[in-house]
Design a protein around this motif. Structure first.
Motif, mmCIF file in Angstrom:
data_model
loop_
_atom_site.group_PDB
_atom_site.id
_atom_site.type_symbol
_atom_site.label_atom_id
_atom_site.label_comp_id
_atom_site.label_asym_id
_atom_site.label_seq_id
_atom_site.Cartn_x
_atom_site.Cartn_y
_atom_site.Cartn_z
ATOM 1 N N SER A 1 0.854 -1.185 0.000
ATOM 2 C CA SER A 1 0.000 0.000 0.000
ATOM 3 C C SER A 1 0.892 1.238 0.000
ATOM 4 N N PHE A 2 0.732 2.067 -1.023
ATOM 5 C CA PHE A 2 1.501 3.301 -1.135
ATOM 6 C C PHE A 2 0.564 4.510 -1.033
ATOM 7 N N PRO B 1 -1.002 8.174 -2.095
ATOM 8 C CA PRO B 1 -1.414 8.613 -3.441
ATOM 9 C C PRO B 1 -0.274 9.281 -4.189
ATOM 10 N N GLY B 2 -0.384 9.252 -5.514
ATOM 11 C CA GLY B 2 0.590 9.956 -6.342
ATOM 12 C C GLY B 2 1.655 9.084 -6.948
ATOM 13 N N VAL B 3 1.553 7.768 -6.799
ATOM 14 C CA VAL B 3 2.552 6.882 -7.391
ATOM 15 C C VAL B 3 2.026 6.345 -8.718
ATOM 16 N N THR B 4 2.940 6.142 -9.649
ATOM 17 C CA THR B 4 2.636 5.482 -10.915
ATOM 18 C C THR B 4 3.241 4.089 -10.872
ATOM 19 N N VAL B 5 2.483 3.090 -11.300
ATOM 20 C CA VAL B 5 2.918 1.699 -11.198
ATOM 21 C C VAL B 5 2.947 1.068 -12.579
ATOM 22 N N GLU B 6 4.060 0.366 -12.874
ATOM 23 C CA GLU B 6 4.178 -0.395 -14.120
ATOM 24 C C GLU B 6 4.696 -1.781 -13.781
ATOM 25 N N GLY B 7 4.132 -2.814 -14.399
ATOM 26 C CA GLY B 7 4.632 -4.162 -14.174
ATOM 27 C C GLY B 7 3.648 -5.219 -14.589
ATOM 28 N N LYS B 8 4.158 -6.452 -14.683
ATOM 29 C CA LYS B 8 3.342 -7.614 -15.023
ATOM 30 C C LYS B 8 3.077 -8.431 -13.763
ATOM 31 N N THR C 1 -1.902 -6.715 -9.561
ATOM 32 C CA THR C 1 -3.224 -6.099 -9.594
ATOM 33 C C THR C 1 -3.129 -4.780 -8.843
ATOM 34 N N VAL C 2 -3.583 -3.701 -9.466
ATOM 35 C CA VAL C 2 -3.470 -2.370 -8.882
ATOM 36 C C VAL C 2 -4.858 -1.827 -8.569
ATOM 37 N N ASP C 3 -5.018 -1.348 -7.346
ATOM 38 C CA ASP C 3 -6.286 -0.754 -6.901
ATOM 39 C C ASP C 3 -5.969 0.642 -6.371
ATOM 40 N N LYS C 4 -6.448 1.670 -7.075
ATOM 41 C CA LYS C 4 -6.151 3.058 -6.716
ATOM 42 C C LYS C 4 -7.403 3.775 -6.258
ATOM 43 N N ASN C 5 -7.236 4.643 -5.264
ATOM 44 C CA ASN C 5 -8.246 5.653 -4.970
ATOM 45 C C ASN C 5 -7.512 6.894 -4.483
ATOM 46 N N ASN C 6 -8.245 7.888 -3.997
ATOM 47 C CA ASN C 6 -7.596 9.150 -3.635
ATOM 48 C C ASN C 6 -6.848 9.074 -2.313
#
Length: 806
Positions: A555-556, A558-565, A568-573
């Motif tokens: 858990s990071f 807010p404001g991070v960009t994630v790239e990868g294989k 599973t990415v779950d974003k909220n504010n």
């Protein structure tokens, strides 16, 4: 002052399984750091080693030293360099070693410092391998050696040992003078590796029996006359008031004065401080111990060393003679294994090793040390065997079931421990200033409780590490399923995980970070264990692994960009949650203009990891082979002729190989992969039964080409076993239900030889069978007989080696 901690258990319906939610209050007032100890020093480059009452610093940076005990006199000098490299590969950065007085001055007035007793060469090899040293100078050592290291002739002199008796002190001063000659120019102040000296051992706490004794006679302990009544055998609790405590501390001061007078000037002086032992107040750090499988107790029992506590307030084996809050918590003898005596043969479970370190770190330890980390063989003296025969130890073997065995075998504990060592090396600066936070039930938990979650945290400000342990010796913990932990910090509350729960298998342990900066990205929490980082690399990276039974979730803020294989990415504010779906996953984070890669591997892969340097850059190698770093490349040691090596970050250069063939495999998304194939070697040995108790085995004349060793395995069920060459006892073992393995390289001389094995039958009423009860397959069916002896297959196998260079 605020209440330090509390715990709450809540039951929530979750996927049909009751979820346990624990709470921990980490908003405590922080303890002050005080620099009152008369310790420290600098090297010629001006880099200072210093101490406060919580931790050690090097060059102003907090560090947590990782010390492994290795007795150079118990191992052939031609393999010292290899063993030091093995220890370094396992994450050890300090080697502790004894100077056994009776090995160096067995005959009064004649000191021996050559061959396997060459202390100076051993220390120089430590320097060559960039590893620090703590020299344990005695005069009393213990170490399960004859008289605890005191020479036999001392018994026959008109003096009172381990006291301020003038004649005794004159002998000690001579010993220290001779030892100091071997160490001259190798101290930290000279640019050498020696950062510490241990004075005496377990003074006014424990002693060894004199070797000059008679069968059946009570032990005549090597302690001063005044201390006999309070002296015990082995490490333990001592609650009796010692009327001679002040005299004991004074004797320790006298010994330190003699050591310094001889030239032993170092930043760190230590004294074994457990069980009311004497220390040098304000001038030595009292180190602690923990043995989960002692041989000196009458029976197996649950130890307290897997329950979290605040060791800075309450050391193990308390009461102690000092105020623990005035000293950092340094452990010197965490039982990474144990010896056997004839009557007791505890089995040291290697899953206990990293569990104990997890518990000690979570309980506030800022220095960890192992006894033993590397086993060996006790050399025979000129007049007697030098093992502690009065204690009924093996006459030769000092294997200790250690992470590295008597013949250099690398075992499970080596691999388990190095994962914590990598973590401590890279994150010790953050961890050392952090203080322990416990749940309120911590004081009430007993070792016999196998159901309740064991947890603690180390915290500074709002940042910290959550420690979990699900191991207990001599029993099996219940697997922890579907639990969460809410931590109240000064910056707010955090739930690990946010939703759902964590699973932790029986015998597993874990360390999870929370509220940590990861190269500009704020990590709220991770349910994967931090292993290492490289913030100097072109592409910075952090490595994690998932403990068995646990799923990796990050858990990071807010404001991070994630790239990868495979994620599973779950974003909220409020946050970004990343879940890893594969056993091995890499993803890239970008935050505040900075990027970092995160590597997550399963524990099975992590256990194969080695930290290495290629071209002045840091990498990880993953291999079933042992990987040892050399100045120009790597030596790989393997029990099989074919193995793979994977490299992270990817390194796209084909290696040169010293023997065999190297093949570039198809890279996966994360690693560069290579396959190493060596010529297979079959070792031809023959064995024959000579009598009811005796077998003879023909050994190879020499090692095969490209072999590191030949390992002889003797499968047997008996009481004791002995191995002879040319009629001389060279190896022995007490049966523990484990096949006996002997490294032959030190015995081979280019000629055909027979090793003769002599076995004594197991008795039906043997006292040590209590230690084998958890392993019923190790106890034979005696039927109506009173004794039992069976010798099975005796086999030999090549331990292969080659070099790879990039």
């Amino acid at each position: 002052m605020k209440k330090l901690f509390f715990s709450l258990l809540v039951l929530v319906a979750f996927s049909g399984v009751a979820q346990q939610v624990y709470e921990l209050d980490a908003t405590m007032d922080e303890k002050p750091f005080r620099e009152t100890l008369n310790l420290g020093g600098s090297n010629p480059g001006g880099q200072a080693i210093a101490f406060n009452n919580h931790y050690m610093t090097i060059g102003g940076q907090p560090v947590i030293p990782i010390t492994g005990e290795f007795h150079f006199t118990r191992y052939p000098r031609q393999y010292w360099d290899e063993s030091i490299k093995k220890m370094k590969a396992g994450g050890i950065n300090v080697i502790a070693t004894y100077v056994f007085w009776n090995l160096h001055e067995e005959k009064e007035g004649t000191f021996l410092w050559d061959g396997d007793k060459d202390l100076r060469t051993f220390i120089k090899l430590c320097k060559d391998n960039d590893i620090y040293v703590i020299v344990r100078i005695g005069p009393f050592c213990h170490g399960e050696i004859r008289n605890g290291g005191l020479p036999d002739w001392l018994l026959g002199r008109p003096l009172n040992i381990r006291s301020n008796d003038p004649l005794y002190l004159s002998y000690v001063e001579r010993l220290y003078g001779q030892t100091a000659k071997q160490l001259k120019g190798l101290y930290y102040k000279d640019g050498g590796p020696i950062i510490g000296i241990q004075i005496e051992n377990e003074y006014q706490h424990s002693a060894a029996p004199w070797g000059l004794t008679y069968p059946g006679q009570p032990g005549d302990l090597t302690a001063a006359d005044r201390d006999q009544a309070l002296t015990q055998e082995g490490v333990g609790i001592s609650e009796a008031e010692n009327p001679y405590a002040a005299l004991g501390n004074d004797h320790m001061k006298v010994l330190k004065t003699l050591a310094v007078k001889a030239g032993m000037d170092v930043p760190l002086y230590t004294a074994t401080g457990w069980g009311n032992a004497a220390i040098i107040p304000n001038e030595s750090i009292p180190v602690t111990a923990a043995y989960a499988y002692p041989f000196w107790t009458p029976k197996r029992d649950y130890s307290p060393f897997f329950l979290y506590k605040d060791m800075h307030k309450s050391p193990d084996y308390a009461p102690v003679r000092y105020n623990p809050e005035e000293y950092p918590v340094f452990a010197a003898e965490l039982g990474s294994g144990i010896m056997s005596v004839y009557t007791r043969r505890p089995i040291a479970v290697h899953k206990s090793l990293d569990a104990m370190i997890n518990r000690c770190l979570g309980s506030g330890a800022n220095g960890i040390g192992y006894y033993m980390y590397h086993g060996g063989s006790t050399p025979k003296g000129q007049s007697s065997f030098m093992s502690d025969e009065a204690y009924a130890l093996p006459k030769i073997s000092y294997d200790f079931q250690a992470p590295i065995g008597e013949y250099g075998q690398v075992r499970e504990g080596f691999h388990r421990l190095k994962l914590l060592h990598f973590f401590v090396q890279d994150f010790g600066a953050q961890l050392a200033p952090m203080q322990t936070v416990l749940p309120v039930n911590a004081r009430k938990l007993k070792p016999i409780n196998i159901t309740d979650l064991r947890y603690a945290a180390r915290v500074k400000g709002s940042s910290g590490f959550l420690f979990l342990n699900n191991f207990q010796d001599d029993t099996t913990m219940v697997a922890q399923k579907n639990f969460r932990i809410r931590i109240k910090t000064k910056g707010g509350e955090i739930s690990i995980p946010e939703t759902g729960g964590i699973n932790l298998d029986s015998d597993e342990n874990a360390v999870f970070p929370f509220n940590m900066d990861v190269n500009g990205a704020h990590l709220n929490y991770a349910t994967a264990q931090l292993m290492a980082k490289d913030e100097k690399a072109d592409a910075r990276y952090y490595t994690f692994f998932t403990p068995n039974g646990t799923a990796a979730e990050f858990s990071f803020a807010p404001g991070v960009t994630v790239e990868g294989k495979g994620i599973t990415v779950d974003k909220n504010n409020r946050r970004t949650i990343i879940k890893c779906n594969n056993a091995i996953t890499e993803f890239k984070l970008t935050a505040n203009g900075k990027s970092v890669k995160i590597l997550v591997v399963d524990k099975a892969t992590a256990l194969k990891s080695y930290r290495v340097t290629i071209g002045n850059k840091q990498y990880f190698m993953f291999s079933d082979a042992l990987v040892l770093q050399h100045k120009k490349g790597f030596e790989c040691v393997s029990d099989v002729p074919e193995f793979e090596v994977s490299i992270y970050p990817k390194y796209n250069v084909m290696p040169a190989i010293g023997a065999g063939n190297a093949e570039r495999l198809h890279d996966d998304d994360v690693f560069s992969r290579y396959k190493i194939t060596l010529p297979k070697t079959d070792i031809a040995i023959s064995s024959r039964q000579v009598s009811a108790n005796k077998w003879a085995v023909t050994l190879p004349a020499s090692l095969p080409e490209n072999a590191n060793d030949v390992l002889l395995t003797v499968n047997y069920t008996a009481d004791t076993a002995m191995g002879f060459l040319n009629g001389e006892l060279v190896a022995d073992e007490f049966y523990k239900g484990i096949p006996w393995q002997i490294g032959l390289r030190k015995f081979l001389n280019g000629k055909s030889q027979e090793m003769v094995f002599y076995f004594r039958p197991m008795q039906k009423n043997a006292s040590y069978l209590i230690d084998l009860q958890p392993y019923p397959e190790s106890i034979p069916d005696f039927g109506t007989a009173s004794k039992y002896l069976k010798v099975g297959a005796i086999t030999a196998a090549t331990q292969y080696k080659t070099t790879i260079t990039f």
